[in-house]
Structures are given as structure tokens and as C-alpha cells.
Design a protein around this motif. Structure first.
Motif, PDB file in Angstrom:
ATOM      1  N   THR A  75       0.808  -1.269  -0.062  1.00  0.00           N
ATOM      2  CA  THR A  75       0.213  -0.136   0.052  1.00  0.00           C
ATOM      3  C   THR A  75       0.893   1.246   0.119  1.00  0.00           C
ATOM      4  O   THR A  75       0.453   2.075  -0.604  1.00  0.00           O
TER       5      THR A  75
ATOM      6  N   LEU B 129       2.084   1.928  -3.302  1.00  0.00           N
ATOM      7  CA  LEU B 129       1.459   2.326  -4.359  1.00  0.00           C
ATOM      8  C   LEU B 129       1.079   3.869  -3.986  1.00  0.00           C
ATOM      9  O   LEU B 129       0.816   4.563  -5.211  1.00  0.00           O
TER      10      LEU B 129
ATOM     11  N   PRO C 115       1.713   5.771  -7.943  1.00  0.00           N
ATOM     12  CA  PRO C 115       0.412   5.249  -8.121  1.00  0.00           C
ATOM     13  C   PRO C 115       0.318   4.640  -9.504  1.00  0.00           C
ATOM     14  O   PRO C 115      -0.683   3.894  -9.983  1.00  0.00           O
ATOM     15  N   ASP C 116       1.262   4.675 -10.578  1.00  0.00           N
ATOM     16  CA  ASP C 116       1.176   4.040 -11.845  1.00  0.00           C
ATOM     17  C   ASP C 116       1.795   2.778 -11.817  1.00  0.00           C
ATOM     18  O   ASP C 116       2.036   2.067 -12.799  1.00  0.00           O
ATOM     19  N   SER C 117       2.500   2.377 -10.615  1.00  0.00           N
ATOM     20  CA  SER C 117       2.982   0.947 -10.512  1.00  0.00           C
ATOM     21  C   SER C 117       2.205  -0.057 -10.587  1.00  0.00           C
ATOM     22  O   SER C 117       1.301  -0.250  -9.628  1.00  0.00           O
ATOM     23  N   GLU C 118       2.083  -0.740 -11.912  1.00  0.00           N
ATOM     24  CA  GLU C 118       1.268  -1.972 -12.078  1.00  0.00           C
ATOM     25  C   GLU C 118       1.588  -2.905 -10.967  1.00  0.00           C
ATOM     26  O   GLU C 118       0.997  -3.685 -10.361  1.00  0.00           O
TER      27      GLU C 118
ATOM     28  N   ARG D  41       0.316  -1.980  -7.950  1.00  0.00           N
ATOM     29  CA  ARG D  41      -1.587  -2.447  -7.770  1.00  0.00           C
ATOM     30  C   ARG D  41      -2.087  -3.790  -7.867  1.00  0.00           C
ATOM     31  O   ARG D  41      -2.690  -4.149  -7.210  1.00  0.00           O
ATOM     32  N   ARG D  42      -1.112  -4.452  -8.611  1.00  0.00           N
ATOM     33  CA  ARG D  42      -1.641  -5.986  -8.760  1.00  0.00           C
ATOM     34  C   ARG D  42      -1.368  -6.542  -7.106  1.00  0.00           C
ATOM     35  O   ARG D  42      -2.334  -7.102  -6.487  1.00  0.00           O
TER      36      ARG D  42
ATOM     37  N   SER E  66      -4.013  -5.397  -4.654  1.00  0.00           N
ATOM     38  CA  SER E  66      -5.502  -5.927  -5.075  1.00  0.00           C
ATOM     39  C   SER E  66      -5.449  -7.176  -4.693  1.00  0.00           C
ATOM     40  O   SER E  66      -6.485  -7.553  -3.910  1.00  0.00           O
TER      41      SER E  66
ATOM     42  N   MET F 284     -10.256  -1.194  -7.966  1.00  0.00           N
ATOM     43  CA  MET F 284      -8.739  -1.057  -8.190  1.00  0.00           C
ATOM     44  C   MET F 284      -8.385  -1.816  -9.755  1.00  0.00           C
ATOM     45  O   MET F 284      -7.641  -1.021 -10.515  1.00  0.00           O
TER      46      MET F 284
ATOM     47  N   SER G 248      -9.483  -0.030 -12.759  1.00  0.00           N
ATOM     48  CA  SER G 248      -9.168   1.204 -13.190  1.00  0.00           C
ATOM     49  C   SER G 248      -8.050   1.258 -14.407  1.00  0.00           C
ATOM     50  O   SER G 248      -7.492   2.093 -14.993  1.00  0.00           O
ATOM     51  N   THR G 249      -7.747  -0.013 -14.703  1.00  0.00           N
ATOM     52  CA  THR G 249      -6.607  -0.283 -15.946  1.00  0.00           C
ATOM     53  C   THR G 249      -7.627  -0.615 -17.232  1.00  0.00           C
ATOM     54  O   THR G 249      -8.794  -1.219 -16.917  1.00  0.00           O
TER      55      THR G 249
END
Length: 849
Positions: free
Chosen positions: A156, A159, A163-166, A169-170, A173, A188, A191-192
């Protein structure tokens, strides 16, 4: 990992430096409490530890699947020390580098130091709170060890920073899905714009599975559909298809997102077709099987072997490996070429009956040079296993063998099978043993004929004449089973081998002394010296045949002139001098021999004896502790027990009783899986402390019967229970009883019973004459009217353990020489095992008379 079948196999015993941590098993993927610890691996028979196979480091042992990683403890400790030192040096040198800090963290995790890793991870999380990449790595470290909350916190934070780090984010999630926050996770992921390479369909499928698990089939089916649209190949995943159909059924939908299984609905037609094909299929299978039988080629040699069968080259089978070859039934000839240039041919036949061909349960084994040992085992599967059930045997020394009705041929048997309605099911398994021949000799089933065991040892000794452990075991087994003649003939067969194998000749001389005419034996070694005039080995062996100790010493000096680095000649010089009680003169020779060949037991034993005679306790204690530590970590527990005896002797001899008790405790912990070794240490400590009552009580724990009788006999003699001692001695269960008989003779003489003393004296001389080695020369000296002078005894190359009791017995019978006898006996009676206390009291008593 260890395995046991019917109590035979390998097992771990003991857990030291136990560390537990929550984590995900890398094999069964379950979240469990993993264990890492140090232990000892043992070869077991009927669940009883028999062969210590080394200290191990167990890593991440899973309580569910029991899978783990394992490494030799010494190697682990060396790697841990080196890796930790390098990582720490880099972390200190690059204190501001996240990469150096992460390397240190990874090192701690890799070596199971999880508490330290957690502390470092927390410190790094705060120190590099604004480094997104480092936060991701910390999160992954926590996740790998099952620390979900800590992992989610790090992801968290990553991220938030990126904020753009896939990747972040994965990870976040997945964390939300595992925490049950499904709507947040879906938002979340939504958003992709597409299912990119990092947000692979597995994450969405995991979310759909969780929706399905809580009964929300609408959302589950919607996500499943998006996965299948983006990745059509996922329709072939049967597990995913089943889950999709489950949500469709729950919602009452008839249309299908995935293809349905096609099945043959007419079972009658299937059965009819099977019956029609059965007869033809059996014939075809039998014909095919007869042309495709499996031949297992075993190579237990330390060199590779090239295999050619009927002119066809099948390549090399590597050292200590197994290779499978497909052959047709019939007669064959194998040509085997070894890595050292040797060649041999083996004729064999692959033959099966129709039923055996169909079942395929015959193991055809080509055993290169007959060097491999094959363990055959019965495995009895029950709901509740019965220890020791099932039998086993060892196939050995055969270059080809066909073993029928084998369920698991050189493949590991499962721990459990489906028994159906049966209470038990019996299977069979073949395994190529990977143990030293001397250890395998101890694994032969109880009741194995002695000739078979001797044949096994002889086969392996021909392959490796330098195997000292096997040679010692072979000769000991032969002597104790009354097969001295066979053993002597086998050793004599190697007389003309070159190079000269000293140990073979030493055992041969020991066995031949009382059988072969002395002149004939001496002439044989004179011829050996003539054939090998520049051989220190030949000179030394000729010196061993000299009845006069001074002439024997001369041959040893000549051997040293030929080869100053020949350890046995130095040892022999020290031996002759120590037998006279001149430990000061023996010391330089014994020290040189030990420096040249510390691995030879007789040489290291004499070196310790000389140090004990000179009361060099500090040096002796240091060497014993080092040697004891090395042997406890390896497989030589019997040698370790000998070293433990010597250490206890040194500590008690210095008056360090508490340190001796501590040494026994440490040994007992290290040898916990070998209770008889622990009992031996306990008995030795009690004897050294002169606690004979306690000693006698502890003999009840001794096995086997011969050892128990010898232990009780010692207690009776020390306690003055002479009648009981005679009774035990007369049972003929004590090996080489002449020393005990000599001591009993003296004990009765001291009590004034001359008749019993004379009777036992004659029995002792008869026993010594029947024993092997130098004893018959000592018998002639003991039988001298009026007692032999010391000068005559000095010409005899005898053992200190025999000479000291003989001198005490002579001192009791011949007062004219008593002073000289006692002075020499006192020098030879070194602190240690029986009869040290008996002789010390006897010497003191006669000196006051």
C-alpha cells in the motif's frame, strides 16, 4: 528427505537451534508454521538408529506435507558465515544503499534467521519510507513468509509513492482480495484499461473465485466472462470451466461460456468394444513387452562405465548411478569398459513367462563389477503401521540377477496406497544402497549366514583393498565366528599384490602366527624383502615377524631409512618402547607417526597412550576434544565412544570430576539415538571414579550378552566377588578371556587359596596359547621356572594391556623378582579402563608385603 518402510530406512533424530516462523510452504502452498533446525540423519532398522549418516540443517520443514530443504550442517554453517559476513560488510560500507540493505535482509531470510530479518525489515521500512521499489521488495519478503498484514502495508505504501506502478497495484489488489474487500479490489483492477501483462487473468480469476465463494455469482460470472473474452485460451482450463459452470447453474442460465465435456453415453457399447479388443490387445502387448524389457544397469564404482550390449553402444553409466536400457528377451552379452581402462564381459539372459511379461514386475539388474548392493524390502501397508513388519535382504556380489515380483524397482515407494477393503497390502521395493560397505555389512538381516557376509566383504575388498574399515570388520567377523582359516586364506591371496597393502599383511600375520610354521612365515617375508629391496613396507612387515623386539626395532629403523615418511615404521618403534614403559623414548616416534597418518586408528591410539603415560594432559585433552567433535558429526560413533573413554580418563586423572560429568552429559545428548554408546560412557565414568557398586548396577543396561557378561565380570573382579566372576568366565561368553583368568588367579593367590590360583594360572596359559598373535611367546616366558627376568620379557613385542596383568601375576608368584616386576607394572598400568584399579590396588598391596 528421510524415508522408512516397515521400520527400515532413514530418520532424523533431535532438533537443535529450532526456529519457527509463519510462512507459505513452497511445495503444498499451505500457510503453516515452518520449522528450521539442526539434526542428525540416521540409518534405522526396525526404527532403531543403526548408522549415523551425518549432521544436517533442515530448512522450512512443513508440518503438512513434510517437505523441506536439507543441507549438510557443516556446509550450511560455512555458507551462512561467509554470506552473512559479506552482506554485513557491504551493508556497513554502503550504509545509504537500499540494495546493500536488501542483500543483508535476503541473506538473513535465506539462512532462516527470521527474527533478525523482521527487525531489519521494520528498520528499512522506516529508513527508506519514500522508496517505492524497496517497499515492494519488503512486501514480497513478508508475503513469501506468510506475513500478510505486513506485506499489505508495504505494498500500500509503495502504491501511494508510485500510483502508476502496476506491480504495486497488482499486489495491493491481491491483498484486498485476501482480506475480503472484494469491491475495493474490483474497483482497483477496473482502473486499468485492459488485462495487461502484469495484471494477468489469474488475479481477476482469483477475485471471481472469492465472489463465487461468498455466493455473489452475478459479479463472479461477469469477471469470468471478461477473463475469457480477453484470453480465449483460458477456456481450455478445466478447473476454470467447472467454476464458470457452477455460477451459471446457480443463476439458472443455460447458455455456456465454456465448452461442455463430450462423453460416450452408451456404456454397453464401450464394454463390448473393450471385450472385443482384449484378446487381441493382450497378444499385441505380450509381443511388444517381450521386445521391450527394462534392464537396470547399476554402477557403484567411483569411475564411469561404458556399456555395450550385443555390439550396440548404450553410452556411459556415471559413478554411483543407475541407467535403464530397453532390451528384447533372450541371451545377451554386455561389454563393460571402466574409466580406468579395465574391461570385462558379462553373459546374461532376459527371460520372462507370459504372466511375468504381462505384469512387468521382473527387475533385470546388470551390476557393474558386482559392486552395487541391492536392498530388497517387503512393504506392508496398514491403517496403523506395525514397526518391524515385513522382511528384507541384500543382493550383492552378483554381476547379473533377475528379481521377480517387484512393485517398485529403483523407484521410491509411496507412503500410502489404496488398500480397498483389505486390512493390509504387501508390496516389494528395490533400492541401490548408498552406504559404505562396512556399514552395509551391519544391515544384513538377522540370521544371515556368516559365509554370505564374509563373501560380501571379500567382494568389496577385492574392489578396494584400501578400505580399512571394511578390512577390520571382515577380520573381526571371521575371528569371532571361527572362520580364521577362511580369512587367512583370503588375505594370503593378496600376498603378491603390488603395491603392498600393509593392513592386509598385518592381519594376515596376526592370523598366521599360530598356524603357519614360524620358519616358513619368516622365509616368506624374507623373499618379499628380496623382491622389493627398496620397499619400506616390506622391511617393516619383515620386522613384525621377528620374535626378538630388538631385531624388530632394527628392521623398523631400516624401513625409516628407506622412507622417512612411512608412518607404520615410526609407530612400531614407539610401540616397542611403550611396551617397556619407556614413554619418553617412545614419544618422538609416536608423534611422527601420528603426524604422518593421523587417520590410522592404531597410530592415533598409541599417540594418546604415550601422552597419557607422560601425563601431558592439556595437549591430550585438546586433541581428544577436537577428534571427538569431528567423529560425533560424522558416522564413526564407535570411534567416538573410544575417544569419549579417553577424554573421561584424562579429566578424572586430573581430578576434574565435574568436567568429566559435563563431558558425559554432552556426549549423551549428541549420541541420544545410540543408547548403548551412552551406557558405555556412563559405565566408563563410574569405573574411573571407582564407583564399582554403581558400575555393577549399570551393567544391566548393556547389550549384547557377550558385552554384558564382560561388563559384569569386571564389576565382580573389582568388588572381590571371585566366585561369581569365575562362574561368568566359565560360561565361555567372554572373548579372549586370558587376562581375566590371570587376574582371578592373582586375586585367589592374595586370598591365600593357592590351589585355585594355580588352577587358574594354568588355564590362563592354555588360553593365551590358543589365542592369536604374540601371546604364545609370552606364554613361554611366563612358564619359565622361577619367573622370567625382565630382560627376557623385553624381547617380546607384547601389548601393554596384557603385559601389565602378567607382571602383577608374576610378582605374586615369584617374590625374588617382585620389585622389578612391580616397578615395570606400575609404569605400564596407565589410568583408564579395567583392570587399572585392580592392578593399582594389587601393586600397592604387594609393595607393603
Amino acid at each position: 528427505m528421510p524415508w522408512t518402510v516397515n521400520g527400515i530406512g532413514t530418520m532424523y533424530y533431535g532438533k537443535q537451534r529450532l526456529e519457527r516462523h509463519e510462512g507459505v510452504c513452497g511445495n503444498c502452498s499451505q500457510h503453516v508454521q515452518l520449522e528450521s533446525y539442526s539434526t542428525r540423519l540416521w540409518g534405522v532398522f526396525v526404527f532403531i538408529p543403526v548408522i549415523p549418516l551425518g549432521r544436517k540443517k533442515i530448512l522450512d520443514d512443513c508440518p503438512r506435507c513434510r517437505r523441506h530443504r536439507v543441507m549438510p550442517l557443516r556446509q550450511w554453517q560455512r555458507l551462512e558465515e561467509e554470506a552473512t559476513r559479506k552482506a554485513m560488510q557491504r551493508a556497513e560500507a554502503e550504509s545509504d544503499s537500499p540494495e546493500a540493505a536488501l542483500e543483508m535482509l535476503g541473506t538473513l531470510v535465506a539462512f532462516g534467521r527470521h527474527n533478525e530479518a523482521d527487525q531489519l525489515a521494520e528498520a528499512l521500512a522506516q529508513r527508506f519510507a519514500d522508496n517505492a521499489d524497496l517497499q515492494i521488495v519488503l512486501g514480497e519478503s513478508y508475503a513469501q513468509r506468510g506475513r500478510g498484514e505486513q506485506a499489505h502495508a508495504r505494498f500500500t505504501r509503495a502504491l501511494e509513492l508510485a500510483p502508476d506502478s502496476e506491480v504495486a497495484r497488482r499486489a495491493v489488489s491481491i491483498g484486498l482480495i485476501e482480506r475480503g474487500e472484494l469491491d475495493r479490489a474490483r474497483a482497483m483492477l477496473a482502473s486499468t484499461e485492459s488485462l495487461g501483462p502484469l495484471l494477468e487473468p489469474a488475479v481477476h480469476a482469483l477475485l471471481a473465485d472469492r465472489y463465487q465463494a461468498v455466493g455473489d455469482h452475478e459479479n463472479a460470472l461477469a469477471i469470468y466472462e471478461s477473463v475469457l473474452q480477453a484470453h480465449p485460451d483460458a477456456r481450455r482450463d478445466r478447473a476454470l470451466a467447472r467454476r464458470v459452470r457452477a455460477s451459471q447453474r446457480a443463476l439458472g442460465r443455460t447458455e455456456s461460456l465454456v465448452p461442455r465435456d463430450t462423453r460416450i453415453r452408451n456404456a454397453v457399447a464401450v464394454v463390448a468394444a473393450a471385450i472385443a479388443l482384449l484378446a487381441g490387445g493382450a497378444f499385441v502387448y505380450s509381443s511388444y513387452s517381450s521386445r521391450h524389457q527394462t534392464l537396470f544397469v547399476l554402477n557403484a564404482l567411483p569411475v564411469s562405465a561404458d556399456i555395450t550390449i550385443d555390439g550396440d553402444d548404450f553410452g556411459s553409466v556415471q559413478p554411483r548411478a543407475t541407467m535403464k536400457i530397453s532390451l528384447a528377451e533372450g541371451s545377451h552379452q554386455a561389454a563393460i569398459r571402466y574409466g580406468d581402462g579395465k574391461e570385462e564381459t558379462v553373459d546374461f539372459a532376459v527371460e520372462n513367462g507370459p504372466i511375468e511379461r504381462f505384469t512387468g514386475k521382473t527387475a533385470f539388474v546388470l551390476n557393474v563389477a558386482g559392486a552395487a548392493d541391492v536392498l530388497w524390502q517387503e512393504i506392508v501397508y496398514r491403517a496403523v503401521p506395525r514397526p518391524g513388519e515385513g522382511s528384507h535382504r541384500i543382493y550383492h556380489s552378483q554381476k547379473f540377477v533377475a528379481i521377480r515380483d517387484i512393485d517398485y524397482a529403483f523407484a521410491k515407494a509411496p507412503h500410502e496406497i489404496d488398500r480397498g477393503s483389505k486390512q493390509s497390502v504387501t508390496k516389494t521395493m528395490l533400492t541401490m544402497l548408498d552406504t559404505a560397505p562396512a556399514e552395509t555389512l551391519g544391515l544384513f538381516p538377522e540370521g544371515t549366514a556368516i559365509p554370505e557376509m564374509l563373501e560380501y566383504a571379500e567382494t568389496h575388498l577385492r574392489l578396494d583393498p584400501e578400505d580399512r574399515s571394511l578390512l577390520e570388520s571382515y577380520c573381526t567377523l571371521a575371528v569371532y565366528s571361527g572362520e580364521q582359516d577362511r580369512c587367512r586364506a583370503f588375505l594370503e591371496s593378496g600376498f603378491d599384490w603390488r603395491p603392498i597393502h600393509v593392513e592386509w599383511h598385518c592381519y594376515y600375520q596376526y592370523l598366521a602366527t599360530n598356524v603357519v610354521d614360524e620358519a616358513t612365515l619368516t622365509a616368506r617375508y624374507d623373499r618379499l624383502v628380496d623382491e622389493c629391496p627398496k620397499s619400506a613396507e616390506a622391511m617393516y612387515l619383515r620386522g613384525r615377524m621377528e620374535p626378538d623386539a630388538d631385531k624388530s626395532i632394527d628392521y623398523c629403523r631400516r624401513a625409516i631409512e628407506v622412507d622417512p615418511k612411512f608412518a607404520y615404521a615410526h609407530h612400531s618403534l614407539a610401540y616397542c618402547l611403550a611396551a617397556r614403559g619407556d614413554f619418553k623414548a617412545a614419544r618422538p616416534w609416536a608423534e611422527t607417526a601420528h603426524r604422518l597418518a593421523p587417520e590410522v586408528l592404531v597410530i592415533s591410539r598409541l599417540w594418546r597412550e604415550v601422552l597419557l603415560g607422560l601425563e601431558e594432559y592439556s595437549l591430550l585433552e585438546q586433541e581428544l576434544r577436537e577428534a571427538l567433535a569431528n567423529n560425533l558429526h560424522d558416522y564413526k560413533l564407535q570411534h567416538a565412544l573410544e575417544l569419549q573413554y579417553a577424554l573421561l580418563t584424562v579429566l578424572v586423572g586430573q581430578g576434574h570430576l565435574r568436567r568429566a560429568e559435563e563431558a558425559h552429559r554432552v556426549f549423551a545428548e549428541a549420541a541420544e539415538a545410540a543408547p548403548q554408546a551412552v551406557v558405555g560412557s556412563q559405565l566408563m565414568l563410574k569405573y574411573l571414579k571407582a564407583d564399582f557398586e554403581g558400575y555393577q548396577a549399570s551393567t544391566a543396561q548393556v547389550t549384547p550378552p557377550t558385552d554384558a557378561n564382560a561388563a559384569r565380570l569386571i564389576g565382580c573382579i573389582e568388588l572381590g566377588q571371585l566366585d561369581q566372576a569365575e562362574e561368568i568366565l566359565s560360561a565361555d561368553l567372554t572373548p579372549f578371556p586370558s587376562v581375566y583368568t590371570l587376574l582371578l588367579s592373582h586375586a585367589w593367590l592374595q586370598r591365600g587359596n593357592r590351589d585355585k590360583a594355580d588352577k587358574l594360572w594354568r588355564e590362563a596359559l592354555d588360553q593365551m596359547h590358543g589365542e592369536l598373535g604374540q601371546e604364545r611367546r609370552l606364554v613361554a616366558a611366563l612358564a619359565t621356572d622361577g619367573g622370567p627376568p625382565l630382560e627376557q620379557l623385553d624381547t617380546i613385542v607384547g601389548q601393554r594391556e596384557t603385559l601389565a596383568p602378567a607382571l602383577v601375576a608374576l610378582a605374586g608368584r615369584y617374590p625374588a623378582h617382585r620389585k622389578a616386576y612391580l616397578e615395570r607394572a606400575r609404569r605400564l598400568n596407565l589410568p583408564g579402563p579395567f583392570p587399572y584399579h585392580f592392578l593399582r590396588r594389587a601393586i600397592a598391596e604387594m609393595e607393603t608385603q
